[in-house]
Design a protein around this motif. Structure first.
Motif, short mmCIF file in Angstrom:
data_model
loop_
_atom_site.label_atom_id
_atom_site.label_comp_id
_atom_site.label_asym_id
_atom_site.label_seq_id
_atom_site.Cartn_x
_atom_site.Cartn_y
_atom_site.Cartn_z
N THR A 30 4.71 28.74 33.20
CA THR A 30 4.11 27.41 33.00
C THR A 30 4.58 26.49 34.13
O THR A 30 5.46 25.66 33.92
CB THR A 30 4.53 26.86 31.61
OG1 THR A 30 5.95 27.07 31.44
CG2 THR A 30 3.80 27.54 30.47
N LEU A 99 6.35 25.57 26.80
CA LEU A 99 5.05 25.42 26.15
C LEU A 99 4.47 24.00 26.18
O LEU A 99 5.18 23.03 26.43
CB LEU A 99 5.16 25.90 24.70
CG LEU A 99 5.38 27.41 24.58
CD1 LEU A 99 5.84 27.78 23.18
CD2 LEU A 99 4.11 28.18 24.94
N SER A 102 2.08 19.09 30.32
CA SER A 102 3.06 18.26 31.03
C SER A 102 2.74 16.78 30.81
O SER A 102 1.63 16.41 30.42
CB SER A 102 3.01 18.58 32.52
OG SER A 102 1.78 18.14 33.06
#
Ligand SMILES: C[S@@+](CC[C@H](N)C(=O)[O-])C[C@H]1O[C@@H](n2cnc3c(N)ncnc32)[C@H](O)[C@@H]1O
Length: 294
Positions: A30, A99, A102
């Motif tokens: 991520t 997870l 942002s």
């Protein structure tokens, strides 16, 4: 890359527990604004390598020079659930999954993730495919909306909100985050410190991006591509996600993987009071790191 306003969470805890070999191969599933990737690259040596994955095409554009110029780094614009397409079995030493979305995505009104500012009701992480939240909410049945709000948001007013949405859209389709937030506010009577639309917006985002299934798939995939002794670190912000991670590490609710994991020394880490005071959005984060046992 989107303006880097995202503050990476629990960086020290991630580095200390995940990056145990300086010449190792790591994957940041991520990438976001690149905060954790930046720190991992600082910690590994010349022989180490970091591959980062990011589903949001906008987050991968205009990559800063520090990443572009680093021969130890590669960025893949894809979903982390496709992890196995990119790596061999037992190839990787450490995998990070941070997870959610942002702050950069959340704070951009045009992405439609936030009830705090008005914008188109989109909510897709990958804006190139799939239904927008507006397309879904204007076509789903009353029952389907109520189910999503309840199962992914634990929203107590789920039925009332779903009914209100269906009544509203008979007159006009719901197109903006403000329209949806106002509808939800009018249905939630109990006043708490939390904004009344918090649970519903999170639930719709998780549904639109298939986040639970994506998580289950990436955990499973990670168990194969990690080498023996390799480490998997997952930061979640929601008890439902954390439960999935915890049960996965316990060997429960797997798709087919039989790989065993053992926690490092602590079962989980929470941000310190100091971190929360600097970055209030970190307050609900929980980090779990476990080692693959062969
Ligand atoms: C919490 S942010 C990560 C922030 C990052 N650790 C940093 O320090 O900047 C989560 C990121 O994961 C991305 N993401 C969410 N689901 C994804 C998926 N299924 N595959 C790949 N990336 C995903 C989001 O677009 C977002 O940029």
């Amino acid at each position: 890359m989107i303006k880097a306003t995202h503050e990476a969470v629990m960086v020290d805890e991630v580095l200390e527990n995940l990056v145990f070999k300086q010449n190792g191969k790591y994957v940041d599933c991520t990438f976001g604004a690149g905060g954790h990737s930046h720190e991992i690259l600082k910690k590994i040596d010349r022989k180490g390598f970091l591959t980062s994955i990011e589903k949001d095409e906008r987050a991968t554009k205009n990559l800063p020079i520090e990443f572009r110029d680093d021969s130890r780094f590669k960025l893949i614009n894809d979903s982390f659930s496709n992890l196995r397409m990119f790596f061999e079995v037992e190839e990787i030493d450490g995998i990070l999954i941070d997870l959610g979305i942002s702050s950069t995505q959340l704070d951009d009104p045009l992405r439609g993730f936030s009830f705090q500012s008005n914008g188109p009701l989109d909510m897709r992480i990958d804006t190139t495919k799939g239904k927008t939240a507006a397309e879904w909410i204007n076509s789903a049945s009353n029952q389907e909306i109520a189910d999503v709000l309840w199962s992914l948001g634990q929203e107590r007013a789920s039925r009332r909100i779903a009914l209100k949405i269906c009544e509203f859209r008979e007159k006009k389709s719901i197109e903006s985050t403000k329209e949806l937030a106002d509808l939800i506010v009018s249905c939630v009577y109990k006043k708490t410190k939390k904004h009344p639309a918090t649970n519903s917006f999170r639930a719709i985002r998780m549904f639109i991006n298939n986040e639970i299934e994506e998580l289950q798939k990436v955990l499973e995939a990670a168990s194969y591509v990690l080498c023996c002794g390799g480490r998997l670190a997952v930061i979640s912000f929601h008890s439902m996600e954390d439960r999935i991670v915890k049960r996965f590490f316990q060997g429960k609710d797997r798709i087919e993987s039989k790989v065993k994991f053992e926690y490092m020394k602590d079962k989980f880490f929470k941000p310190t009071a100091k971190e929360i005071s600097i970055n209030p959005r970190s307050r609900s984060a929980i980090l779990r790191v476990a080692e693959k046992v062969c």
